[in-house]
Design a protein around this motif. Structure first.
Motif, PDB file in Angstrom:
ATOM      1  N   ASN A 347     -46.535  20.370  -9.608  1.00 43.68           N
ATOM      2  CA  ASN A 347     -46.016  20.324  -8.141  1.00 43.68           C
ATOM      3  C   ASN A 347     -46.843  19.163  -7.709  1.00 43.68           C
ATOM      4  O   ASN A 347     -48.081  19.021  -7.548  1.00 43.68           O
ATOM      5  N   SER A 352     -46.681  22.837  -2.779  1.00 44.47           N
ATOM      6  CA  SER A 352     -45.678  23.742  -3.230  1.00 44.47           C
ATOM      7  C   SER A 352     -45.416  24.734  -2.157  1.00 44.47           C
ATOM      8  O   SER A 352     -46.172  25.210  -1.167  1.00 44.47           O
ATOM      9  N   ARG A 355     -47.500  28.416  -1.573  1.00 46.46           N
ATOM     10  CA  ARG A 355     -48.746  28.237  -2.109  1.00 46.46           C
ATOM     11  C   ARG A 355     -49.779  28.750  -1.596  1.00 46.46           C
ATOM     12  O   ARG A 355     -50.803  29.114  -2.307  1.00 46.46           O
ATOM     13  N   THR A 369     -43.513  20.387   0.154  1.00 41.38           N
ATOM     14  CA  THR A 369     -43.848  19.450  -1.118  1.00 41.38           C
ATOM     15  C   THR A 369     -44.353  18.173  -0.651  1.00 41.38           C
ATOM     16  O   THR A 369     -44.401  18.192   0.618  1.00 41.38           O
ATOM     17  N   ILE A 664     -39.109  18.324  -4.702  1.00 42.41           N
ATOM     18  CA  ILE A 664     -38.997  19.558  -5.337  1.00 42.41           C
ATOM     19  C   ILE A 664     -38.262  19.616  -6.452  1.00 42.41           C
ATOM     20  O   ILE A 664     -38.245  20.344  -7.559  1.00 42.41           O
ATOM     21  N   ASN A 667     -40.292  18.741  -9.723  1.00 46.49           N
ATOM     22  CA  ASN A 667     -41.498  19.588  -9.843  1.00 46.49           C
ATOM     23  C   ASN A 667     -41.489  20.527 -11.154  1.00 46.49           C
ATOM     24  O   ASN A 667     -40.503  21.532 -10.866  1.00 46.49           O
ATOM     25  N   SER A 669     -42.718  22.987 -11.681  1.00 43.84           N
ATOM     26  CA  SER A 669     -43.378  24.524 -11.674  1.00 43.84           C
ATOM     27  C   SER A 669     -42.004  25.386 -11.680  1.00 43.84           C
ATOM     28  O   SER A 669     -42.244  26.626 -11.768  1.00 43.84           O
TER      29      SER A 669
END
Length: 744
Positions: A347, A352, A355, A369, A664, A667, A669
């Motif tokens: 991220n 994020s 979060r 983000t 995003i 990222n 994640s």
């Protein structure tokens, strides 16, 4: 990268030599000359084993300043770490390449090497933590006030002298009521007597200076420093520092949060803790102003990361808190790190969605983000930064590395799934004025940060910038575009700024009569050759729009000029002073939903320059020059710059107007969000389990995430693909209009 050359700063005599055009354009008598200065690169937010970093101070200093082992050596460096406590002996080193006469390799009684992850009490000889000790031996933690005062500072002073590098110690403090802030108190650090010091040839070093002021501030005001010993050897004893954290003119012992034993504020937890914590943070700033007004700085770090401010906990910062900081200590709290580190994380910036748990509700980092690697407070035109600039505040943009580790790679690998080293990817270019002093001192660096005469760039997109605004009047006071452009060209070539009456640069205020024309000239160097990326294959983001450009040879695509009007300071308690950025920004980024306190509706991109509208400086095509006029100014205003390697309308990177999009889609994640394919096969693709120290990876690396057999852009490749720079503003104050109160 071409070597940086630094001739003497531009002088009025040199300007006169350009020809009579300049003399006619600037007939005013120049004010007192500025001390000689130059733009130098640095970083003030990073971590070692003194807090939660993965490597020793010695190794980080070598990586950051050395131009042999690593090519990105910085000009100045502040080693910081979290406040609170730690249990590792961060004076110890990893291997013989880092050993020095004063700090050689350390072995236990059985002859085993003790590295920087060795606990204080397991060291040979053992080191006993002081104060209200917590934990169990041999892993008891040491309060950061002790490690700063007795261990971290001596090592940094020794290394500064041993390597002849401008360095000092700072802290990433854990702010009461908020999250993290980059700060320092430089009083006592790196005294001039160090210039003539004879360094030891055997083990042990006694510093000539000290970080006692910083250590006291950490004890008094860091949220994670819950020691109550007053900086003494044992709790309840009187041997040691005997600190009292009282602030002149404050409640101090009359406050319900005051601890008589600790002699400091200890806000109670529970309901209202965030508000009480913020009040303590303001006391921390008052302490700096009262005791070290010129030797302190306080810069909120990755301030969007922890979400919005929580009045009942410790989370982020709303705009009213930034205003409070700047109101309380305008020469100490003068900006933010809205371009965070952790640029290679899964991220980006460690920002994020969902979060943060705030009162039982999962909440996004502010903005959800980063946006082109920058937090929404700084990246959104017309957002929080522009709102602060629209008041005429000295509130500057900074970047940081936030170095901790390489993620899934070792510290010597050039690839990363977490952090970049200080200077490797992001760097602050700061004007420092050390005049005739051959040494760059901590005070000159702090003064440079405070001045706002700086810019931040990622991926070595640019490494020189002259940004100049000059007034022009009819008749004898007329200036031509060419004259101002010549001033800017010479400043850029000499890596300095401008000292010409009737002109101003970043962080400065140009005062003009109503109706003046303001000539703005920009000269930026887009350095030829390679940057510090280890990847030589073409940028996958640009490949989407048919541009073939190696990741390690980025090209500046364009520069935007952002302008906003200045309407004066908002007053605490009035409408428009406080307001929270919308929680749904990632899915609904609509400026109409941003409260009036957090936006400046007058801010907009007024000019965009690119290869079709800028011209190369004669004899040096790396330098791009561009000039325009703001006619007949009647209202106070500011102009600032941003630029990128990405044109407008790059899918998942920039919108149709060239604004950065949410990160995003790069990222890792959430694999379902990935969108930009990486398809270059390459021939030099080292496996993830070997250490790669080169710079010629010619295909999509093995660590990129793969979905259904397709690699996607993420981690460090995403960062090297998406580069930006931001300048600090130039203010224009029109006489009789709104005063730009915060800037000289």
């Amino acid at each position: 990268m071409k070597p940086v050359f630094r001739p003497a700063p531009i002088a009025l005599a040199a300007i006169a030599a350009l020809g009579t055009t300049v003399l006619v354009a600037a007939p005013q008598v120049a004010s007192a000359a500025k001390p000689a200065g130059t733009y130098v690169t640095g970083d003030f937010h990073n971590h070692t084993t003194c807090s939660d970093g993965s490597i020793s101070m010695q190794k980080l200093v070598k990586k950051v300043t050395d131009k042999t082992d690593t090519p990105w050596g910085l000009d100045w460096f502040v080693q910081a770490g979290h406040g609170g406590s730690g249990n590792r002996n961060c004076t110890l080193v990893e291997d013989a390449s880092l050993a020095t006469p004063a700090y050689p390799l350390n072995y236990d009684s059985n002859g085993n090497l003790q590295g920087p992850t060795t606990t204080w009490q397991s060291s040979n000889p053992a080191v006993q933590p002081k104060g209200r000790v917590s934990g169990s031996a041999p892993g008891q933690v040491m309060w950061r006030w002790q490690s700063l005062q007795e261990f971290q500072y001596p090592v940094m002073e020794y290394l500064a002298a041993y390597k002849n590098k401008p360095m000092f110690v700072g802290i990433e403090t854990v702010a009461p009521g908020h999250e993290h802030v980059s700060a320092s108190v430089i009083t006592g650090q790196m005294p001039a007597s160090l210039d003539k010091a004879t360094l030891p040839t055997t083990k042990g070093y006694t510093p000539l200076g000290n970080a006692t002021a910083l250590a006291q501030w950490e004890y008094c005001f860091d949220r994670n420093d819950t020691d109550t010993s007053r900086g003494n050897s044992v709790l309840g004893g009187d041997v040691g520092n005997n600190w009292n954290c009282a602030v002149p003119g404050s409640l101090n012992s009359a406050s319900s949060d005051w601890s008589a034993q600790a002699q400091k504020l200890v806000p109670a937890s529970g309901s209202g803790n965030g508000d009480r914590g913020h009040a303590k943070t303001l006391e921390a700033l008052k302490w700096m102003v009262a005791n070290h007004p010129n030797g302190s700085y306080y810069v909120p770090a990755h301030l969007e990361r922890a979400g919005p401010f929580n009045p009942d906990g410790n989370n982020g910062f709303n705009i009213e808190h930034l205003r409070n900081f700047n109101n309380t200590a305008p020469r100490v709290a003068f900006g933010f790190e809205t371009q965070p580190g952790h640029g290679a994380s899964d991220n980006r910036g460690e920002y994020s969605p969902l979060r943060n748990n705030i009162n039982g509700v999962l909440t996004d980092s502010v903005g959800g983000t980063t946006w082109g690697g920058t937090g929404v407070y700084g990246s959104q035109v017309g957002g929080v930064w522009d709102a602060l600039l629209g008041e005429g505040r000295n509130w500057w943009f900074f970047a940081s590395s936030d170095w901790h580790n390489r993620g899934s790679f070792g510290p010597d690998d050039r690839r990363s799934t977490q952090d970049f080293y200080p200077g490797e990817y992001q760097r602050d270019y700061v004007m420092v004025r050390n005049g005739t002093d051959p040494k760059l001192r901590p005070q000159a660096i702090v003064d440079g940060l405070r001045s706002g005469n700086s810019f931040a760039a990622s991926g070595q997109l640019i490494d020189r910038l002259a940004f100049v605004a000059c007034a022009s009047y009819p008749g004898i006071g007329a200036r031509t575009n060419a004259a101002v452009e010549n001033i800017a060209v010479n400043a850029a070539l000499n890596n300095t700024d401008v000292d010409v009456a009737g002109c101003a640069t970043m962080g400065e205020k140009l005062v003009v009569r109503p109706g003046a024309e303001v000539i703005v000239s920009i000269v930026a160097r887009d350095p030829a050759g390679k940057n510090y990326s280890p990847y030589s294959f073409n940028n996958p983001s640009l490949a989407q729009v048919g541009i073939q450009q190696p990741l390690n040879m980025p090209v500046l695509d364009h520069i935007d000029v952002v302008r906003g009007m200045v309407t004066g300071y908002k007053q605490p308690g009035t409408a428009g002073y406080a307001g929270q950025w919308p929680n749904d920004w990632l899915t609904n980024p609509v400026m109409a939903n941003v409260p009036a306190a957090a936006k400046n509706t007058s801010a907009a991109v007024i000019k965009t320059f690119n290869g079709a509208t800028w011209t190369a400086v004669a004899g040096n095509a790396e330098y791009k020059k561009m000039t325009f006029r703001i006619p007949a100014v009647q209202a106070s205003q500011y102009v600032r710059l941003r630029g990128s390697n990405l044109p407008a309308a790059v899918p998942y990177e920039t919108d149709a107007n060239g604004n950065p999009l949410a990160d995003i889609h790069t990222n890792a994640s959430n694999l379902a969000n990935l969108r930009i394919p990486c398809n270059v096969a390459g021939t030099n693709l080292p496996s993830n389990n070997v250490v790669y120290t080169g710079d010629t990876i010619d295909g999509c690396p093995a660590h990129l995430p793969t979905v259904n057999g397709q690699k996607y852009v993420a981690f460090d490749v995403a960062a090297w693909s998406d580069l930006w720079f931001y300048s600090n503003p130039i203010y224009v104050e029109v006489q009789g209009a709104t005063a730009v109160a915060g800037v000289k």
